[in-house]
Motif scaffolding. Structure first.
Motif, PDB file in Angstrom:
ATOM      1  N   ARG A 148      96.209  21.964  51.830  1.00 17.82           N
ATOM      2  CA  ARG A 148      96.545  22.634  51.331  1.00 17.82           C
ATOM      3  C   ARG A 148      95.414  23.815  50.447  1.00 17.82           C
ATOM      4  NH1 ARG A 148      97.976  19.995  45.608  1.00 17.82           N
ATOM      5  NH2 ARG A 148      99.521  21.542  44.777  1.00 17.82           N
ATOM      6  N   ASP A 149      96.628  25.045  50.515  1.00 19.45           N
ATOM      7  CA  ASP A 149      95.251  25.461  49.555  1.00 19.45           C
ATOM      8  C   ASP A 149      96.106  26.367  48.359  1.00 19.45           C
ATOM      9  OD1 ASP A 149      93.333  26.754  51.219  1.00 19.45           O
ATOM     10  OD2 ASP A 149      95.013  27.700  52.911  1.00 19.45           O
ATOM     11  N   PHE A 150      95.817  26.123  47.371  1.00 19.19           N
ATOM     12  CA  PHE A 150      95.720  26.174  45.639  1.00 19.19           C
ATOM     13  C   PHE A 150      94.636  26.400  44.880  1.00 19.19           C
ATOM     14  CE2 PHE A 150      94.315  22.328  46.237  1.00 19.19           C
ATOM     15  CZ  PHE A 150      94.003  21.609  44.904  1.00 19.19           C
ATOM     16  N   GLY A 151      94.639  26.640  43.745  1.00 18.52           N
ATOM     17  CA  GLY A 151      93.815  26.819  42.929  1.00 18.52           C
ATOM     18  C   GLY A 151      94.858  26.148  41.220  1.00 18.52           C
ATOM     19  N   SER A 152      94.060  27.029  39.896  1.00 18.97           N
ATOM     20  CA  SER A 152      93.705  26.503  38.849  1.00 18.97           C
ATOM     21  C   SER A 152      93.312  27.762  38.016  1.00 18.97           C
ATOM     22  CB  SER A 152      94.043  25.185  38.327  1.00 18.97           C
ATOM     23  OG  SER A 152      92.426  24.872  38.448  1.00 18.97           O
ATOM     24  N   ARG A 153      94.002  27.845  37.024  1.00 18.85           N
ATOM     25  CA  ARG A 153      92.629  28.793  35.527  1.00 18.85           C
ATOM     26  C   ARG A 153      92.959  28.471  34.669  1.00 18.85           C
ATOM     27  NH1 ARG A 153      93.417  30.628  40.536  1.00 18.85           N
ATOM     28  NH2 ARG A 153      94.571  32.814  41.202  1.00 18.85           N
ATOM     29  N   ASN A 154      91.423  28.181  33.697  1.00 20.44           N
ATOM     30  CA  ASN A 154      91.094  27.369  32.984  1.00 20.44           C
ATOM     31  C   ASN A 154      90.463  27.684  32.390  1.00 20.44           C
ATOM     32  OD1 ASN A 154      88.332  26.168  32.417  1.00 20.44           O
ATOM     33  ND2 ASN A 154      89.182  24.003  33.001  1.00 20.44           N
ATOM     34  N   ILE A 155      91.273  27.023  30.357  1.00 25.79           N
ATOM     35  CA  ILE A 155      89.757  28.045  30.061  1.00 25.79           C
ATOM     36  C   ILE A 155      89.241  26.445  29.430  1.00 25.79           C
ATOM     37  CG2 ILE A 155      91.368  29.054  27.721  1.00 25.79           C
ATOM     38  CD1 ILE A 155      89.792  30.627  26.402  1.00 25.79           C
ATOM     39  N   GLU A 156      87.643  26.369  28.362  1.00 28.83           N
ATOM     40  CA  GLU A 156      87.609  25.425  27.030  1.00 28.83           C
ATOM     41  C   GLU A 156      86.450  25.573  27.164  1.00 28.83           C
ATOM     42  OE1 GLU A 156      85.468  22.271  30.100  1.00 28.83           O
ATOM     43  OE2 GLU A 156      87.299  22.798  31.406  1.00 28.83           O
ATOM     44  N   THR A 157      86.686  24.600  25.479  1.00 26.13           N
ATOM     45  CA  THR A 157      85.492  24.192  24.654  1.00 26.13           C
ATOM     46  C   THR A 157      83.991  23.708  25.170  1.00 26.13           C
ATOM     47  OG1 THR A 157      86.898  25.898  23.300  1.00 26.13           O
ATOM     48  CG2 THR A 157      85.066  25.007  22.119  1.00 26.13           C
ATOM     49  N   ASP A 158      82.951  24.309  25.508  1.00 23.81           N
ATOM     50  CA  ASP A 158      81.917  22.784  25.582  1.00 23.81           C
ATOM     51  C   ASP A 158      81.541  22.355  24.592  1.00 23.81           C
ATOM     52  OD1 ASP A 158      80.748  21.797  27.419  1.00 23.81           O
ATOM     53  OD2 ASP A 158      78.969  23.104  27.518  1.00 23.81           O
ATOM     54  N   GLY A 159      82.043  21.086  24.527  1.00 23.16           N
ATOM     55  CA  GLY A 159      81.363  20.186  23.329  1.00 23.16           C
ATOM     56  C   GLY A 159      82.642  20.200  21.897  1.00 23.16           C
ATOM     57  N   GLY A 160      83.184  21.303  22.404  1.00 18.21           N
ATOM     58  CA  GLY A 160      84.671  20.795  21.614  1.00 18.21           C
ATOM     59  C   GLY A 160      84.007  21.813  20.278  1.00 18.21           C
ATOM     60  N   TRP A 161      84.970  21.527  18.648  1.00 23.07           N
ATOM     61  CA  TRP A 161      85.156  21.868  17.965  1.00 23.07           C
ATOM     62  C   TRP A 161      84.039  21.226  16.887  1.00 23.07           C
ATOM     63  CZ3 TRP A 161      87.148  27.034  17.522  1.00 23.07           C
ATOM     64  CH2 TRP A 161      87.881  27.779  18.192  1.00 23.07           C
ATOM     65  N   SER A 162      82.362  22.427  16.983  1.00 25.54           N
ATOM     66  CA  SER A 162      82.125  21.256  15.395  1.00 25.54           C
ATOM     67  C   SER A 162      80.889  22.265  15.296  1.00 25.54           C
ATOM     68  CB  SER A 162      80.843  20.466  16.742  1.00 25.54           C
ATOM     69  OG  SER A 162      80.625  21.167  17.935  1.00 25.54           O
ATOM     70  N   GLU A 163      79.742  21.369  14.300  1.00 26.05           N
ATOM     71  CA  GLU A 163      78.752  22.220  13.115  1.00 26.05           C
ATOM     72  C   GLU A 163      77.612  23.167  14.124  1.00 26.05           C
ATOM     73  OE1 GLU A 163      78.072  19.524  10.243  1.00 26.05           O
ATOM     74  OE2 GLU A 163      79.681  20.368   8.776  1.00 26.05           O
ATOM     75  N   PHE A 164      76.988  23.741  14.046  1.00 26.01           N
ATOM     76  CA  PHE A 164      76.309  24.729  14.715  1.00 26.01           C
ATOM     77  C   PHE A 164      75.103  24.568  13.700  1.00 26.01           C
ATOM     78  CE2 PHE A 164      80.131  27.203  15.988  1.00 26.01           C
ATOM     79  CZ  PHE A 164      79.074  28.235  16.215  1.00 26.01           C
ATOM     80  N   LYS A 165      73.980  25.680  13.873  1.00 29.68           N
ATOM     81  CA  LYS A 165      74.065  26.830  13.675  1.00 29.68           C
ATOM     82  C   LYS A 165      73.093  27.444  14.166  1.00 29.68           C
ATOM     83  CE  LYS A 165      70.084  23.074  11.007  1.00 29.68           C
ATOM     84  NZ  LYS A 165      68.905  22.517  10.561  1.00 29.68           N
ATOM     85  N   VAL A 166      73.274  28.535  12.910  1.00 31.16           N
ATOM     86  CA  VAL A 166      73.492  30.136  13.844  1.00 31.16           C
ATOM     87  C   VAL A 166      72.796  30.784  12.461  1.00 31.16           C
ATOM     88  CG1 VAL A 166      76.044  31.085  13.369  1.00 31.16           C
ATOM     89  CG2 VAL A 166      74.224  32.411  14.948  1.00 31.16           C
ATOM     90  N   GLU A 167      72.093  32.009  12.717  1.00 32.98           N
ATOM     91  CA  GLU A 167      71.600  33.199  11.711  1.00 32.98           C
ATOM     92  C   GLU A 167      72.332  34.302  11.035  1.00 32.98           C
ATOM     93  OE1 GLU A 167      68.397  36.647  12.390  1.00 32.98           O
ATOM     94  OE2 GLU A 167      67.961  35.284  13.998  1.00 32.98           O
ATOM     95  N   ASP A 168      72.314  34.593  10.344  1.00 34.76           N
ATOM     96  CA  ASP A 168      73.206  35.303   9.432  1.00 34.76           C
ATOM     97  C   ASP A 168      73.243  36.751  10.316  1.00 34.76           C
ATOM     98  OD1 ASP A 168      74.718  37.011   7.248  1.00 34.76           O
ATOM     99  OD2 ASP A 168      75.606  35.518   6.398  1.00 34.76           O
ATOM    100  N   ALA A 169      74.064  37.678  10.613  1.00 33.37           N
ATOM    101  CA  ALA A 169      73.056  38.869  11.092  1.00 33.37           C
ATOM    102  C   ALA A 169      72.700  40.025  10.048  1.00 33.37           C
ATOM    103  CB  ALA A 169      74.517  39.547  11.883  1.00 33.37           C
ATOM    104  N   ALA A 170      73.903  39.446   8.977  1.00 31.52           N
ATOM    105  CA  ALA A 170      72.792  40.143   7.747  1.00 31.52           C
ATOM    106  C   ALA A 170      72.098  39.893   6.235  1.00 31.52           C
ATOM    107  CB  ALA A 170      74.383  39.638   6.544  1.00 31.52           C
ATOM    108  N   THR A 171      71.968  38.406   6.948  1.00 27.91           N
ATOM    109  CA  THR A 171      71.073  38.025   5.953  1.00 27.91           C
ATOM    110  C   THR A 171      69.180  37.579   6.430  1.00 27.91           C
ATOM    111  OG1 THR A 171      71.538  35.746   5.926  1.00 27.91           O
ATOM    112  CG2 THR A 171      72.638  37.692   4.306  1.00 27.91           C
ATOM    113  N   GLY A 172      69.714  37.287   8.127  1.00 27.99           N
ATOM    114  CA  GLY A 172      68.565  36.519   8.558  1.00 27.99           C
ATOM    115  C   GLY A 172      68.455  35.187   8.690  1.00 27.99           C
ATOM    116  N   ASN A 173      69.245  34.784   7.876  1.00 32.28           N
ATOM    117  CA  ASN A 173      69.198  33.291   7.265  1.00 32.28           C
ATOM    118  C   ASN A 173      70.257  32.362   7.708  1.00 32.28           C
ATOM    119  OD1 ASN A 173      68.152  33.422   4.726  1.00 32.28           O
ATOM    120  ND2 ASN A 173      69.553  34.279   3.823  1.00 32.28           N
ATOM    121  N   ASP A 174      69.271  31.343   8.142  1.00 30.57           N
ATOM    122  CA  ASP A 174      69.728  29.992   8.797  1.00 30.57           C
ATOM    123  C   ASP A 174      71.323  29.466   8.436  1.00 30.57           C
ATOM    124  OD1 ASP A 174      68.653  30.227  11.154  1.00 30.57           O
ATOM    125  OD2 ASP A 174      67.255  28.827  10.839  1.00 30.57           O
ATOM    126  N   LEU A 175      72.085  29.797   9.018  1.00 30.08           N
ATOM    127  CA  LEU A 175      73.634  28.865   8.807  1.00 30.08           C
ATOM    128  C   LEU A 175      74.467  27.783  10.090  1.00 30.08           C
ATOM    129  CD1 LEU A 175      75.619  32.198   7.350  1.00 30.08           C
ATOM    130  CD2 LEU A 175      74.774  31.080   5.769  1.00 30.08           C
TER     131      LEU A 175
END
Length: 928
Positions: free
Chosen positions: A301-328
């Motif tokens: 059987r030749d077939f396939g699938s199309r997928n979109i997924e969120t690795d680790g789900g939706w959760s809290e994470f740290k990122v730098e604010d582009a305007a201030t440079g502070n960690d958020l």
């Protein structure tokens, strides 16, 4: 007293009671009756019929080949009564003489008009046999026959089971793979083929991927929802028995051949399928019958699938604010992936079964089943790494980032799974004892040779997301699709092998007795199983000197992807050729390779010794099966403690590997009671009290420790962080006390109306926890381990109705409704099926819907991940040109139902995958 824990006093008491039954109760006399139930043309045999010696109230049920026997009967004249749903009741006068055998072929259905005799000539014959076996079973059981399997567009054993009440399936790439019973995870059920336990080909698990068993090799499928003492105790949800075909299922030579082509809408590709079977019985000298049955099935059987997924789900994470440079710290999606799969799935199966009947009471058999299943998969993936960028703006459902990183990677994998099952055994009547025995060998294997994972990485990409139901909407700057910016960053070459091998021996003794004018049967037996699960991981990780290879060196046409902008594709052939040619020049990361290889490799041995004793007795309309089972387990696991030590101060990294071996022994004493009360010939009630267990999965209980130690210096302060992920060889099995009650109405025509309630109280539930700070883990910042996490319980109601009308219409519906106290993995509150169809001697058609409500899967980032409700609609139809030739058309997944997992709320995607519709057109040529 805890019923699960063995007690010498109780075991001694049972032994004394058993001996008292054997030596203090009279046996019956010396006459014998042997029979076989067939139709007027002598072309079909009927199993599952209830047979009664009226004057003695002796009862039995005909076996799958239609045979039955009564031993040690007093001389005299009696009336033999045969009840079979779908046929008129048969009464036959018989005469029993001491030391003589009364032998006869009994015919049912001959008083019916040929057009009404659907037992013999219609496509409902298989359903009739299944219902009769279900009605007359000692325990609560659901049965699917080979004929019923052929009426649906089911590709494998898992999909054939999904239409039974209380059954759900877990799918892989849209095709049914694992089977769950009554809301219980597939790992907690038992699967046997021809009475032999089936080891799992997949690494780490116990659940058997039933998509490796083609439906064409199956004679019947039986799901026992309550167990009796002569059954394995490892069945918290239930036990699934796969029975392959036997020559004695037919009255004469039989054969069949099927060919069809299927078309997958998503991939726009056609696929072939061929299958055939042959059975015959050869009469040898001295009244010996030799039966040969064989079947072969092949499907690509030749077939396939199309997928979109969120690795680790939706959760809290740290990122730098582009305007201030502070960690958020923000709540959102740390990484979202687009995936495109192309798969070629090939399945080959073969069965060869030999039966030797030297007399009516001396039978010997060889059952073999081989199945080979392979997936040739190419996956392309885009990874949007929002946490590596700078935050522009965000809310609870949106995020916009600049200067982020993005990976484009491929997985080139060929995976092959195989199952070999062989069992040789026999049965003999030795004076007062009926003896059954078998020796079985089974082996499952999964190979993943030369898997190739290649990653290309790029930086400074602007990207964003908006959460919405099912699929997040992704935005990206133009450079996200410029392969000239993506540099080859990592190459992994993987060779994995998982072996699961088992050798078993089983011996059972049965003896009839009479107690206070009540007929009974005493049975006891022994079973020994020796099992080895081996997981051999070999990973080579390369992280440098890729000759400046860029993504555009391997560019190909953009894949067909309808869940957003995917960008140009990466050539499977070009990447494989480049790695093969230049791998010797790549920089091998020996430390990471060693951690992966040593840390995930292990060998586990499990020896189970079982013994049981049980009594079956008829007291008027009440049938009792009561007894105990004892199971002792010797478990041994060998693996490694692997530690990756990183010293950033001295810029060093090293790996230490220490062998680790652990042994654990435990035993269980498991009483059970199954009651069946026949209010009348049409109304049956049941009650069961049973105790079952489920041993931990091999990955959870394996001896492995993956430890990371990292030493850093910050402002003169030296700090060492230690994290670990570890197996737990000291895990105890799940323990479940089960209560079941049901009422079943059989109207006399082919059909059943039933309702039941069940309750399961599960102890030693296994959950993932952080155990840092516990004994042995002082000083660790994080240690993740599976532990026995207390209790869980569920209560359910199971309803079922199906009926075949004389007009030819078919209607069926079943539903299982569960209320669970805790989050049980894979547990859905509602599982239901609806069927409407029509059939006569020319046409057979069925439209079926299978529904499963949302189910808890696991916790991620301290939030629950659920699989959304799923309803699949399938159509099957057949046209019979003659009794020998039919053509059929099947349509699977008519509504293009996707798989959807979400994180806490339906807005937050965890995984969305679509498969498209599949259409089949074929024909079957068979003997009558």
């Amino acid at each position: 007293m805890n019923p699960f824990k063995s007690s010498p006093f109780i075991k001694s008491s049972i032994a004394i009671a058993c001996c008292s039954i054997l030596y203090a109760t009279p046996v019956l006399a010396d006459g014998k009756v042997q029979g076989r139930i067939t139709d007027a043309s002598h072309s079909v045999y009927f199993g599952g019929a209830k047979v009664t010696v009226k004057e003695l109230s002796l009862k039995t049920v005909s076996s799958r080949d239609g045979t039955f026997s009564f031993n040690k009967l007093p001389a005299g004249n009696y009336t033999l009564v045969i009840n079979y749903i779908g046929a008129e009741r048969v009464e036959q006068a018989i005469t029993v003489v001491d030391n003589k055998v009364f032998e006869k072929l009994f015919v049912i259905g001959e008083q019916q008009d040929a057009m009404d005799n659907i037992i013999v000539y219609g496509q409902s014959a298989g359903q009739a046999g299944a219902i009769n076996r279900q009605k007359n079973a000692n325990n609560l059981k659901s049965v699917v026959s080979a004929d019923s399997i052929g009426q649906f567009p089911d590709q494998n054993a898992a999909e054939s089971l999904q239409r039974l009440p209380g059954i759900f399936i877990a799918r892989d790439q849209g095709e049914g793979r694992f089977v769950g019973i009554r809301g219980i995870d597939p790992n907690l059920n038992n699967v046997t083929v021809n009475g032999l336990n089936v080891p799992s080909p997949e690494a780490g698990v116990r659940s058997v991927a039933m998509d490796v068993i083609p439906s064409e090799l199956i004679q019947s499928l039986e799901v026992s929802k309550t167990v009796t003492p002569d059954m394995d105790a490892s069945a918290i949800g239930g036990s699934i028995e796969v029975k392959s075909l036997s020559a004695f299922d037919k009255a004469k030579q039989s054969y069949s051949f099927t060919a069809h082509g299927s078309y997958n809408e998503l991939e726009s590709k056609a696929s072939p399928k061929l299958s055939g079977s042959y059975t015959n019985i050869y009469e040898l000298d001295g009244g010996v019958d030799l039966g040969i049955a064989t079947a072969v099935s092949w499907f690509k059987r030749d077939f396939g699938s199309r997928n979109i997924e969120t690795d680790g789900g939706w959760s809290e994470f740290k990122v730098e604010d582009a305007a201030t440079g502070n960690d958020l710290t923000i709540m959102g999606a740390e990484e979202i992936e687009q995936r495109h799969y192309q798969i070629t799935r090939e399945r080959f199966g073969a069965a060869l079964n030999v039966d030797l009947h030297t007399s009516a009471t001396d039978k010997y058999y060889l059952r073999t089943l081989y199945s080979d299943f392979s997936d040739d998969e190419y996956r392309q993936r885009n990874e949007y790494k929002f946490s590596d960028g700078k935050l522009l703006q965000s809310s609870d459902t949106t995020g916009s980032f600049t200067g982020a990183e993005m990976d484009r990677d491929t997985k080139d994998r060929y995976e092959e799974q195989s199952i070999l099952s062989m069992v040789v055994g026999g049965e003999n009547q030795l004076n007062n004892w009926f003896v059954e025995y078998n020796v079985g060998y089974s082996k499952s294997q999964e190979k993943e040779p030369n898997r190739l994972d290649v990653t290309f990485a790029a930086e400074n990409i602007d990207m964003g997301y908006t959460a919405r139901t099912d699929t997040p909407m992704l935005t990206q700057s133009a450079n996200a699709h410029d392969l000239a910016l993506f540099e080859m960053d990592k190459v992994e070459v993987i060779n994995n092998t998982s072996d699961d091998e088992e050798l078993s021996f089983k011996l059972d003794f049965t003896r009839d007795f009479v107690w206070k004018n009540n007929n009974g049967e005493f049975k006891f037996g022994f079973k020994q199983q020796r099992r080895e699960k081996r997981n051999d991981v070999n990973v080579a990780i390369y992280d440098g000197d890729f000759l400046n290879a860029m993504g555009n060196d391997f560019a190909t046409l953009a894949p067909d992807y309808d869940l957003g902008k995917f960008g140009p594709g990466l050539s499977r052939h070009a990447i494989a050729q480049f790695v093969s040619t230049n791998k010797a020049t790549f920089d091998l990361n020996s430390n990471e390779s060693r951690v992966e290889s040593d840390g995930e490799s292990y060998i586990s041995n499990e020896d189970i010794t079982a013994a049981y004793a049980m009594i079956s007795m008829d007291i008027d309309k009440l049938h009792i099966v009561a007894g105990v089972r004892y199971e002792a387990t010797d478990f041994d696991t060998q693996g490694n403690q692997v530690e990756l030590i990183t010293d950033e101060i001295n810029d060093t990294e090293s790996v230490t590997t220490t062998p680790w071996q652990v042994s654990k022994d435990y035993d269980y004493f498991l009483p059970s009671l199954n009651l069946r009360y026949n209010i009348n010939d049409k109304l049956v009630t049941r009650f069961a009290y049973t105790n079952t267990i489920a041993r931990p999965t091999f990955s959870d209980s394996a001896a492995y420790q993956l430890i990371e130690s990292e030493t850093t210096e910050d402002d003169g302060v030296i700090e060492t962080q230690r994290k670990a992920q570890v197996g737990n060889p000291d895990l105890n099995p799940y323990e479940s006390m089960n209560l079941d009650a049901s009422i079943e109405y059989y109207p006399g025509t082919i059909g059943v109306l039933s309702a039941g309630v069940f309750y399961k109280d599960i102890d030693n539930f296994i959950v993932q926890q952080e155990v840092q700070g516990n004994v042995g883990w002082d000083g660790f910042d994080e240690v993740v381990q599976m532990v026995n996490g207390g209790k869980a319980s569920l209560t359910g109601v199971e309803l079922n109705w199906n009926k075949t009308f004389k007009s030819g219409f078919l209607l069926g519906a079943n539903g299982t409704f569960i209320n669970a106290d805790d989050k049980l993995p894979n547990q859905a509150d509602t599982v239901a099926n609806v069927l409407i169809g029509f059939e006569n001697n020319t046409i057979s058609t069925r439209l079926s819907a299978s529904y499963k409500s949302k189910s808890f899967q696991f916790d991620d980032a301290d939030m629950a991940v659920y699989e959304d409700s799923h309803m699949q609609l399938d159509l099957s139809s057949k046209y019979y040109f003659s009794d020998n030739i039919n053509v059929y058309f099947n349509a699977t997944n008519l509504t293009d139902e996707p798989l959807y997992l979400y994180h806490s709320d339906k807005r937050y995607n965890y995984q969305y995958e679509s498969y498209g519709r599949t259409f089949e057109l074929g024909f079957t040529f068979s003997s009558l």
